[in-house]
Write a protein that holds these residues in place. Structure first.
Motif, PDB file in Angstrom:
ATOM      1  N   ALA A 160     -87.901  62.067 -86.892  1.00 49.80           N
ATOM      2  CA  ALA A 160     -87.285  60.975 -86.138  1.00 49.80           C
ATOM      3  C   ALA A 160     -88.296  59.949 -85.647  1.00 49.80           C
ATOM      4  CB  ALA A 160     -86.507  61.539 -84.952  1.00 49.80           C
ATOM      5  N   ILE A 161     -89.577  60.279 -85.722  1.00 44.96           N
ATOM      6  CA  ILE A 161     -90.625  59.368 -85.269  1.00 44.96           C
ATOM      7  C   ILE A 161     -91.014  58.469 -86.430  1.00 44.96           C
ATOM      8  CG2 ILE A 161     -92.971  59.208 -84.354  1.00 44.96           C
ATOM      9  CD1 ILE A 161     -92.512  62.028 -83.173  1.00 44.96           C
ATOM     10  N   THR A 162     -90.883  57.165 -86.239  1.00 43.25           N
ATOM     11  CA  THR A 162     -91.177  56.219 -87.314  1.00 43.25           C
ATOM     12  C   THR A 162     -92.671  55.895 -87.349  1.00 43.25           C
ATOM     13  OG1 THR A 162     -90.895  54.245 -85.952  1.00 43.25           O
ATOM     14  CG2 THR A 162     -88.904  55.155 -86.977  1.00 43.25           C
ATOM     15  N   THR A 163     -93.088  55.348 -88.464  1.00 39.89           N
ATOM     16  CA  THR A 163     -94.476  54.913 -88.586  1.00 39.89           C
ATOM     17  C   THR A 163     -94.776  53.833 -87.559  1.00 39.89           C
ATOM     18  OG1 THR A 163     -94.431  55.440 -90.941  1.00 39.89           O
ATOM     19  CG2 THR A 163     -96.200  54.001 -90.192  1.00 39.89           C
ATOM     20  N   GLU A 164     -93.804  52.981 -87.292  1.00 38.87           N
ATOM     21  CA  GLU A 164     -93.965  51.938 -86.264  1.00 38.87           C
ATOM     22  C   GLU A 164     -94.240  52.567 -84.900  1.00 38.87           C
ATOM     23  OE1 GLU A 164     -90.943  48.933 -84.138  1.00 38.87           O
ATOM     24  OE2 GLU A 164     -91.132  48.620 -86.300  1.00 38.87           O
ATOM     25  N   ASP A 165     -93.508  53.643 -84.562  1.00 40.70           N
ATOM     26  CA  ASP A 165     -93.754  54.358 -83.303  1.00 40.70           C
ATOM     27  C   ASP A 165     -95.185  54.894 -83.257  1.00 40.70           C
ATOM     28  OD1 ASP A 165     -91.091  54.018 -82.464  1.00 40.70           O
ATOM     29  OD2 ASP A 165     -90.463  55.913 -83.379  1.00 40.70           O
ATOM     30  N   LEU A 166     -95.636  55.449 -84.376  1.00 44.14           N
ATOM     31  CA  LEU A 166     -96.981  56.013 -84.422  1.00 44.14           C
ATOM     32  C   LEU A 166     -98.046  54.936 -84.237  1.00 44.14           C
ATOM     33  CD1 LEU A 166     -96.551  58.617 -87.297  1.00 44.14           C
ATOM     34  CD2 LEU A 166     -96.814  59.092 -84.861  1.00 44.14           C
TER      35      LEU A 166
END
Length: 94
Positions: free
Chosen positions: A61-67
């Motif tokens: 559920a964690i997007t690359t953008e979030d990372l």
């Protein structure tokens, strides 16, 4: 119970009644308030989120953008270990 650094999502309703869903990470656990103090990178704000409404995020559920947002935060806080961990996770998604 979540730990410091864990990602979660929560729903928030503003004073006008508009609902939002945010992705955040746990910055502090506030046992006496039964809540997490969380940081939402996408809007650069902090919230207290009650334990009862915090929804833990799975890695999927964690997007690359979030990372990338978290990587920037790790740089801002001079946390080299956290930055390295986030960059490893980003590399695994590509």
């Amino acid at each position: 119970m979540l730990s410091i650094g864990d990602m979660l999502s929560f729903k928030y309703q503003d004073a006008r009644g508009k609902s939002f869903e945010y992705v955040a990470y746990v910055e502090r656990i506030v046992e006496e308030k039964s809540s997490y103090n969380v940081y939402v990178p996408s809007i650069n704000k902090y919230f207290f989120v009650p334990f009862s409404i915090a929804q833990p995020l799975t890695d999927s559920a964690i997007t690359t953008e979030d990372l990338y947002a978290l990587a920037h935060l790790a740089v801002d806080t001079d946390d080299r270990l956290w930055f390295d961990e986030i960059m490893d996770r980003i590399a695994k998604t590509q």
